[in-house]
Motif scaffolding. Structure first.
Motif, PDB file in Angstrom:
ATOM      1  N   GLN A   1       0.849  -1.193   0.000  1.00 52.14           N
ATOM      2  CA  GLN A   1       0.000   0.000   0.000  1.00 52.14           C
ATOM      3  C   GLN A   1       0.883   1.240   0.000  1.00 52.14           C
ATOM      4  O   GLN A   1       1.777   1.393   0.834  1.00 52.14           O
ATOM      5  CB  GLN A   1      -0.918   0.017   1.228  1.00 52.14           C
ATOM      6  CG  GLN A   1      -1.980   1.122   1.171  1.00 52.14           C
ATOM      7  CD  GLN A   1      -2.963   1.033   2.324  1.00 52.14           C
ATOM      8  OE1 GLN A   1      -2.607   0.659   3.413  1.00 52.14           O
ATOM      9  NE2 GLN A   1      -4.211   1.358   2.068  1.00 52.14           N
ATOM     10  N   LEU A   2       0.635   2.133  -0.973  1.00 58.66           N
ATOM     11  CA  LEU A   2       1.409   3.372  -1.076  1.00 58.66           C
ATOM     12  C   LEU A   2       0.916   4.390  -0.049  1.00 58.66           C
ATOM     13  O   LEU A   2      -0.184   4.258   0.499  1.00 58.66           O
ATOM     14  CB  LEU A   2       1.266   3.944  -2.493  1.00 58.66           C
ATOM     15  CG  LEU A   2       1.741   3.022  -3.631  1.00 58.66           C
ATOM     16  CD1 LEU A   2       1.529   3.697  -4.971  1.00 58.66           C
ATOM     17  CD2 LEU A   2       3.201   2.650  -3.444  1.00 58.66           C
ATOM     18  N   PRO A   3       1.731   5.420   0.241  1.00 54.85           N
ATOM     19  CA  PRO A   3       1.300   6.439   1.215  1.00 54.85           C
ATOM     20  C   PRO A   3      -0.045   7.094   0.858  1.00 54.85           C
ATOM     21  O   PRO A   3      -0.772   7.530   1.744  1.00 54.85           O
ATOM     22  CB  PRO A   3       2.436   7.461   1.182  1.00 54.85           C
ATOM     23  CG  PRO A   3       3.631   6.667   0.762  1.00 54.85           C
ATOM     24  CD  PRO A   3       3.120   5.643  -0.197  1.00 54.85           C
ATOM     25  N   ASP A   4      -0.375   7.161  -0.454  1.00 53.23           N
ATOM     26  CA  ASP A   4      -1.648   7.775  -0.828  1.00 53.23           C
ATOM     27  C   ASP A   4      -2.829   6.807  -0.732  1.00 53.23           C
ATOM     28  O   ASP A   4      -3.954   7.163  -1.110  1.00 53.23           O
ATOM     29  CB  ASP A   4      -1.544   8.352  -2.245  1.00 53.23           C
ATOM     30  CG  ASP A   4      -1.222   7.280  -3.284  1.00 53.23           C
ATOM     31  OD1 ASP A   4      -0.985   7.638  -4.455  1.00 53.23           O
ATOM     32  OD2 ASP A   4      -1.200   6.080  -2.935  1.00 53.23           O
ATOM     33  N   GLY A   5      -2.587   5.589  -0.221  1.00 54.31           N
ATOM     34  CA  GLY A   5      -3.669   4.625  -0.003  1.00 54.31           C
ATOM     35  C   GLY A   5      -3.857   3.638  -1.134  1.00 54.31           C
ATOM     36  O   GLY A   5      -4.571   2.633  -0.978  1.00 54.31           O
ATOM     37  N   ARG A   6      -3.232   3.865  -2.298  1.00 55.69           N
ATOM     38  CA  ARG A   6      -3.400   2.934  -3.409  1.00 55.69           C
ATOM     39  C   ARG A   6      -2.673   1.625  -3.121  1.00 55.69           C
ATOM     40  O   ARG A   6      -1.622   1.613  -2.487  1.00 55.69           O
ATOM     41  CB  ARG A   6      -2.867   3.549  -4.698  1.00 55.69           C
ATOM     42  CG  ARG A   6      -3.695   4.725  -5.217  1.00 55.69           C
ATOM     43  CD  ARG A   6      -3.114   5.218  -6.535  1.00 55.69           C
ATOM     44  NE  ARG A   6      -1.732   5.674  -6.354  1.00 55.69           N
ATOM     45  CZ  ARG A   6      -0.882   5.823  -7.339  1.00 55.69           C
ATOM     46  NH1 ARG A   6      -1.235   5.532  -8.592  1.00 55.69           N
ATOM     47  NH2 ARG A   6       0.356   6.244  -7.097  1.00 55.69           N
TER      48      ARG A   6
END
Length: 855
Positions: free
Chosen positions: A84-89
């Motif tokens: 999971q990326l910091p932007d939630g993706r």
């Protein structure tokens, strides 16, 4: 009736379906955990989620492991890793699909259909089975397993395992089929007979097919027997008249047996074991016949003495009273194992005998091996230390530092250099260790753990700290000594210069009337000279050459006298918002010291405290008795003993850390010039305390104030009543003869003028040799002797020579400064009072009068 059967069957099917679904989800989680444990978390950490990962060895190995798990379980449709990326993706890291498959998800591809349940696994670290859920690839039941580098760590990736939802439903249906069949049994009676006839026909077909398969299997067995890498021999046990095994005969063998044993088939088949191997007793008859007669297979590794070789033998029952042996020659392997065992024993002996702690940990940091030295270091027995994780014995900061070190070793496969760490023991103790580590690699070159050595360096750390403290203390002492030597030289010269300014005004005032207009200017000259002389005394104190008077006194008296002094009243006028809180121990013990210097020490500490509180506040002055049973490690090292402690503290601006080491240096000050003094105050405090064989401890927090604690050794002596000051009239002599010995002409003139004014007969000489020569033919009542003279002999040597001619000669010792041990030695030989220059009418007159009256 039919309706009741259908209803009951439907209810049973629903209940069984729900139970089967829950059981299958639980089993899927177990399978997911097994797959997650196979994955190497360090390889997962190295994935970046970028297309360039495809070329990395870590990505290739993870992908091959996912494909292997997919092929091992036919129900697994997709296996994949996501992060999971910091932007939630949520993006893919790796999957089980071939690179040319249309279903392949390359690294970094966004998984748009990720559900809230999917994202919760990243947030909570909990595993779950979700679905059925539909995405672009189909309808799935998905197991979601968090991947963590260690227990309790943050989730760094999620492993997904997809099973086709239709297959999942079919498995549940199959499990419920008995209940459905039972409900339909009553409805299918008529069809049963038709099915029975149909199955009979099918059975006949299957029998024919089985016979063909049996023939095919026999052919495969023949080929296997002939092509096996191991030797295979069929034997028949020979029983004696009593029915007990007596021998065994070779019935058949495969080609590999010939190559291993070195016999041809024609030499082996049909022969007895004793004939073939030329032994009295068949080799291993008991073990081999036991399998033939019991029907239970066995295995053994045996040294075959007739051939001098080792064999690995599997024994299986065969036929009636027969057995088969499947064997391979392991002579070379056994030799290698023995060599390896010997090598391992040698290195184990070394590991167990070294003083350093040896350890091996897996990739999760769990201890897999340790030596006795590590157990002793950690204070745990071997059974308790096994399996512990290094995080149990480290702070979070130390654990993070160790993780970085192990991470570098994992990435580079290279050993680390020695690094220092602090270890926290279970009993609360903390020890310092230095640690070196290297990778443990498997046959493929992959890192599977770490091994290393650690040493307890706590004692070394303490010694280094003590050494640093001693070096700093020595540097301070050397600096003070060097500056003190300079100050002492300057003070000596100033004393000679000030002698005329301080001494002659007293003589002039004796000849002036009270109404004389010259009296006030001369008194001003005298007072200015005395103030200058006070500064000189500070320099002498700094040089540690000014404290020669040691008398029994009580620090409470020093404090109280200062608080009544004009100096303190003047201080109050400068700082009207500062008040003093005194807490003096009524039972305070006495010390040996100089009242003048101790009073100045109190004055300097109080002045500093007042300057530190420009807005006002409270200065606390306290005294107490203290016994130090263990050395105090502070600014100064206070050794064991009984002490009187003087403490002065304030709530002012405090002392900056960078200034703390310099506060006792001469002329180092941050006070207001012109109001606060010369910058010698704290240097005088230091010199005074050291001259009194005491210690100083300083504590300060910038913005919260400072505390000075002075430790003075106690004395068991009592304070003597103070002598009364003699009146000028009582200082006059009666024509007694005085010899003044001084190398400075001005000093001789001043002393001669004062003593002559007081009615003494005075003779002066400039060198010690002249004094000895003069006393060869003359005698005097008192010798006024300067301690430092150049050139020629000094005052101590002069006094020694005078005593040879005039034993018991009375003498007054004088100097601008003098080494304490030189003064003490002269007084031990018989000299009287020590008088510090510059001369005044009172101090020189009292010194001579006191010496004349001394018995």
């Amino acid at each position: 009736m039919a309706v009741a059967v259908l209803v009951a069957g439907g209810a049973a099917s629903f209940w069984m379906g729900r139970s089967q679904d829950a059981r299958m989800r639980s089993e899927l989680l177990v399978q997911g955990r097994l797959v997650a444990d196979i994955l190497n978390p360090w390889q997962v950490v190295n994935l970046t989620g970028m297309p360039s990962d495809i070329d990395s060895p870590d990505y290739q190995q993870i992908k091959s492991q996912l494909q292997l798990m997919q092929s091992a379980n036919g129900k697994f449709r997709f296996l994949y890793l996501t992060e999971q990326l910091p932007d939630g993706r949520v993006v893919f890291l790796a999957d089980s699909e071939p690179g040319d498959s249309p279903d392949h998800s390359p690294p970094g591809q966004v998984y748009e259909e990720a559900t809230d349940t999917f994202r919760d696994v990243f947030a909570t670290g909990g595993e779950v089975v979700e679905g059925p859920a539909r995405d672009r690839w189909g309808n799935w039941i998905s197991a979601l397993i968090p991947i963590k580098p260690a227990e309790g760590a943050m989730t760094m990736a999620v492993l997904g395992i997809d099973i086709d939802a239709s297959n999942w439903g079919w498995d549940i249906f199959v499990h419920c089929l008995p209940a459905v069949a039972l409900s339909l049994l009553g409805l299918s009676g008529l069809g049963f007979l038709a099915v029975l006839f149909k199955r009979a026909e099918t059975a006949r077909g299957r029998i024919a097919a089985s016979e063909a398969l049996l023939a095919e299997s026999a052919e495969r067995l023949r080929l296997l027997f002939g092509n096996m890498a191991e030797g295979v021999i069929l034997h028949a046990v020979i029983l004696d008249a009593a029915g007990k095994p007596a021998n065994y005969r070779i019935i058949d063998c495969n080609p590999q047996s010939e190559r291993i044993l070195g016999f041809k088939r024609t030499e082996m088949v049909g022969r007895l074991a004793t004939e073939l191997y030329q032994t009295q007793v068949p080799p291993y008859l008991a073990e081999l016949s036991q399998v033939a007669l019991s029907g239970i297979p066995a295995h053994l590794e045996a040294y075959f003495a007739p051939m001098g070789r080792c064999f690995d033998i599997s024994i299986a029952p065969w036929g009636c009273n027969g057995f088969a042996t499947i064997f391979s020659d392991v002579t070379g392997r056994k030799a290698a194992e023995e060599a390896l065992k010997s090598s391992e024993q040698k290195y184990r002996t070394i590991i167990e005998g070294i003083g350093e702690g040896y350890f091996e940990v897996d990739l999760r940091g769990n201890l897999t091996f340790s030596n006795p030295a590590l157990c002793r270091m950690m204070g745990l027995p071997a059974d308790e230390i096994a399996g512990i994780n290094y995080r149990e014995y480290t702070t979070p900061e130390t654990a993070e530092k160790m993780l970085r070190m192990f991470g570098r070793i994992y990435k580079t496969a290279q050993p680390s250099g020695a690094q220092d760490f602090e270890i926290r023991m279970r009993d609360g103790r903390r020890i310092d260790i230095d640690l070196t580590a290297s990778p443990i690699v498997n046959a493929m070159g992959g890192v599977i753990g770490f091994r290393g050595l650690c040493r307890d360096i706590s004692e070394r750390k303490r010694n280094e700290q003590q050494k640093q403290e001693l070096e700093e203390e020595l540097q301070r002492a050397q600096k003070m000594k060097a500056i003190g030597a300079l100050a002492g030289g300057v003070a000596h010269d100033l004393n000679n210069i000030l002698s005329g300014i301080v001494s002659y005004p007293d003589l002039l005032l004796l000849d002036l009337s009270v109404e004389s207009p010259l009296r006030m200017p001369i008194e001003t000259i005298r007072d200015s000279g005395r103030k200058a002389a006070a500064i000189v005394q500070d320099l002498l104190t700094l040089a540690r050459r000014g404290v020669s008077v040691s008398e029994v006194l009580n620090l409470n008296d020093i404090v109280l006298e200062y608080l009544k002094s004009p100096e303190f009243i003047k201080l109050e006028s400068f700082h009207p918002h500062v008040r003093v809180d005194r807490r003096l121990d009524a039972g305070l013990m006495n010390i040996m010291g100089s009242p003048v210097h101790l009073s100045k020490t109190v004055m300097n500490l109080v002045s500093n405290a007042a300057e530190a509180m420009p807005e006002g506040g409270t200065i606390r002055i306290s005294t107490r008795n203290a016994y130090v049973d263990e050395p105090i490690q502070g600014y100064d090292q206070v050794t064991e003993g009984d002490y009187v402690v003087l403490e002065v503290s304030d709530a002012g601006i405090g002392i900056a850390a960078e200034d703390l080491q310099r506060i006792f240096e001469p002329f180092f000050t941050k006070k207001k010039m012109g109001r606060s003094g010369t910058g010698l105050g704290m240097a005088v405090v230091w010199g005074t305390v050291k001259d009194h064989k005491g210690y100083i401890d300083v504590g300060s927090v910038e913005g919260q104030g400072a505390r000075f604690s002075l430790y003075f050794p106690v004395t068991r002596k009592e304070v003597e009543p103070a002598d009364t000051v003699a009146a000028i009239d009582h200082l006059h002599g009666k024509g007694e003869r005085i010899l003044v010995v001084d190398d400075v002409q001005q000093q001789r003139q001043i002393a001669s003028a004062i003593l002559s004014k007081l009615g003494y007969q005075v003779h002066t000489v400039s060198r010690g040799e002249e004094a000895v020569e003069y006393l060869n033919t003359h005698s005097v009542e008192v010798l006024v002797l300067d301690m430092i003279m150049s050139p020629g002999i000094d005052g101590l040597e002069t006094y020694r020579r005078v005593l040879e001619q005039h034993p018991g000669q009375k003498a007054v010792i004088t100097s601008g400064y003098s080494e304490t041990d030189r003064v003490s030695e002269a007084q031990r030989l018989g000299a009287g009072i020590y008088l510090r220059k510059p001369y005044t009418l009172e101090n020189l007159g009292m010194a001579v009068k006191h010496e004349l009256q001394r018995m």
